[in-house]
Scaffold this active site. Structure first.
Site, PDB file in Angstrom:
ATOM      1  CG  ASP A   1      -9.649   3.807   1.500  1.00  0.00           C
ATOM      2  OD1 ASP A   1     -10.731   3.778   2.105  1.00  0.00           O
ATOM      3  OD2 ASP A   1      -9.210   4.847   0.980  1.00  0.00           O
TER       4      ASP A   1
ATOM      5  CG  ASP B   1     -14.592 -11.438  -4.376  1.00  0.00           C
ATOM      6  OD1 ASP B   1     -13.931 -12.332  -3.824  1.00  0.00           O
ATOM      7  OD2 ASP B   1     -14.801 -11.408  -5.605  1.00  0.00           O
TER       8      ASP B   1
END
Ligand code: NAI
Length: 343
Positions: A210, A234
Site C-alpha cells: 500500500d 498485476d
C-alpha cells in the site's frame, strides 16, 4: 562465400479477443516491415475456442507453443464472477512461464504525469491468490487460497537480480504485505532477502504494497526493479502504466525455462473493440521484447526508434493518447518511419 539463407521464425499467434485481432494485425505488420521473416501459426484460445470446443486452452494450441517455443498473444477476455477460469492464468501455469517481465518507460511526446520513468516490473506468474483454489464454504461464505512457495519465490527473485545485473540496474525492491500475511508474504520476502545476499552489488530493499502504491504516484524514480508476487504485480503494473500514458503503452513477456509468450499488459478493452482506435504500441513493444528474445536486436532497435519518432514528431496518435488516429493510420506511420529509418 556469404550465406544468404534467411532465418524464418515459426511463432504461435493468438489473435485474442476484443481489440486483440486489431492490435495483433498491427504489431505483426510492424514486425514484418523490419524484414525479419516470421511464419505466424494462428490459434484460438479463451472464449472463441471455449465456444467451439468447450476448452479455453485447447491442446493443439499448447502443442504449437511447445513446438515453436514462442508465442505472440493478443488479450483474452475472462468473464467477471462467472464462466471458465482465466485462459491467461492457465497458459502461464501450463507452460510454467514463471516470470512476467514488464518494462515501464516514459516516451517523449506521450502526455503523462512524469517524463523520466524507467521501471522494471518482475511479477511472479504461477501462484499466489491466482492458485485458482477457491470454493463456497456455505451460502454466503467463500474461501480462496493464497499459495506462496519458497521454490517459486526463490526463482522469481533470482530472475529479478540476474536481470538487474545483466541490464546494469542498481536496486531491487521486494513488494509485500508481510505485516498482515506473515506466513505467505513473509515467505516471499524472506526468499527475496535470502537471494539478495548473492548479489552484493545490487541494492535491496522492500516496501509494503500500500505504501508502494502511494510512493509510485508521488516519487516513482526512487524505484528501479520491482519484485512482486502475482496479484500485487498485476495491480501495480496497471498503476505504472498510468504513469507513462496508459495501458496502451506497456508490454509484457511471460518467460519460463523452455517457452516464452509475449503479450501486452492490458486486456481485451471491450469498450473500444471493433472501433479501429486501439493503441497497438504496447503490443508492438511486446514484439520488441520477442525480437530481443530471438536475438534480433537490430530489428528491435529499429522498431523502438520508429515508434519513438512517430510519437515524438508527428501528431499521429490514437485517442487514448489524445489523438484522432485510427489503429491503421498509426501503424502506417510506424511502418513509414521504419522504412525511412532503414533507407
Ligand atoms: P483492459 O486493459 O482491457 O481495459 C482497461 C481500459 O484501458 C479500458 O478503458 C480500455 O479501453 C483501455 N485500453 C486498454 N488497452 C488499450 C489499448 N491498447 N488502446 C487503447 N485503450 C486501451 O481491462 P478490463 O476492461 O478490466 O478487462 C477487459 C478484459 O480483458 C477482461 O475480460 C479481463 O479479464 C481481460 N484481461 C486480459 C488480459 C490478458 O489477456 N493478458 C490482461 C488484463 C485483462
Amino acid at each position: 562465400m556469404l550465406d544468404f539463407t534467411t532465418m524464418s521464425y515459426r511463432i504461435t499467434l493468438i489473435p485474442g479477443d476484443g481489440i486483440g485481432p486489431e492490435i495483433t494485425k498491427a504489431a505483426t505488420r510492424i514486425v514484418e516491415a523490419t524484414g525479419v521473416e516470421c511464419e505466424w501459426v494462428p490459434h484460438e484460445a479463451g472464449i472463441r475456442s471455449y465456444e467451439k470446443t468447450g476448452n479455453p486452452l485447447p491442446p493443439d494450441l499448447l502443442d504449437s507453443i511447445r513446438e515453436n517455443k514462442i508465442a505472440f498473444k493478443g488479450p483474452l477476455t475472462t468473464l467477471v464472477g462467472e464462466g471458465f477460469p482465466s485462459a491467461n492464468v492457465a497458459l502461464r501455469k501450463e507452460l510454467d512461464l514463471y516470470t512476467n517481465l514488464r518494462p515501464v518507460r516514459s516516451i517523449a511526446g506521450v502526455p503523462s504525469r512524469y517524463e523520466d520513468i524507467n521501471l522494471i516490473i518482475v511479477r511472479e506468474n504461477t501462484e499466489d491468490l491466482y492458485s485458482g483454489i477457491e470454493h463456497m464454504v456455505m451460502p454466503g461464505v467463500s474461501q480462496g487460497m493464497k499459495v506462496i512457495t519458497s521454490y517459486a519465490s526463490n526463482r522469481i527473485s533470482r530472475f529479478a537480480f540476474d536481470y538487474a545485473v545483466r541490464r546494469g540496474r542498481k536496486k531491487v525492491t521486494a513488494v509485500h504485505k508481510a505485516n498482515i500475511m506473515k506466513l505467505t508474504d513473509g515467505l516471499f520476502l524472506d526468499s527475496a532477502r535470502e537471494i539478495s545476499r548473492d548479489y552484493p552489488d545490487i541494492e535491496f530493499d522492500d516496501k509494503i504494497v500500500d505504501n508502494l502504491a502511494m510512493q509510485l504516484v508521488l516519487n516513482p524514480n526512487q524505484f528501479d526493479v520491482l519484485l512482486l508476487s502475482n496479484l500485487y504485480g498485476d495491480i501495480v503494473s496497471d498503476l505504472c502504466a498510468g504513469l507513462v500514458g496508459g495501458l496502451g503503452m506497456v508490454p509484457a513477456a511471460n518467460i519460463g525455462e523452455d517457452y516464452a509468450v509475449f503479450e501486452a499488459v492490458h486486456g481485451s478493452a471491450p469498450d473500444i473493440a471493433g472501433k479501429g482506435i486501439a493503441n497497438p504500441t504496447a503490443l508492438t513493444f511486446s514484439a520488441v521484447l520477442m525480437l530481443r528474445h530471438l536475438g534480433e536486436n537490430e530489428a528491435a532497435d529499429r522498431i523502438v526508434n520508429a515508434v519513438f519518432e512517430v510519437l515524438r514528431e508527428s501528431k499521429i496518435r490514437t485517442p487514448d493518447l489524445g489523438g484522432t488516429a485510427t489503429t491503421t493510420e498509426y501503424t502506417d506511420a510506424v511502418v513509414a518511419a521504419l522504412a525511412s529509418g532503414s533507407s
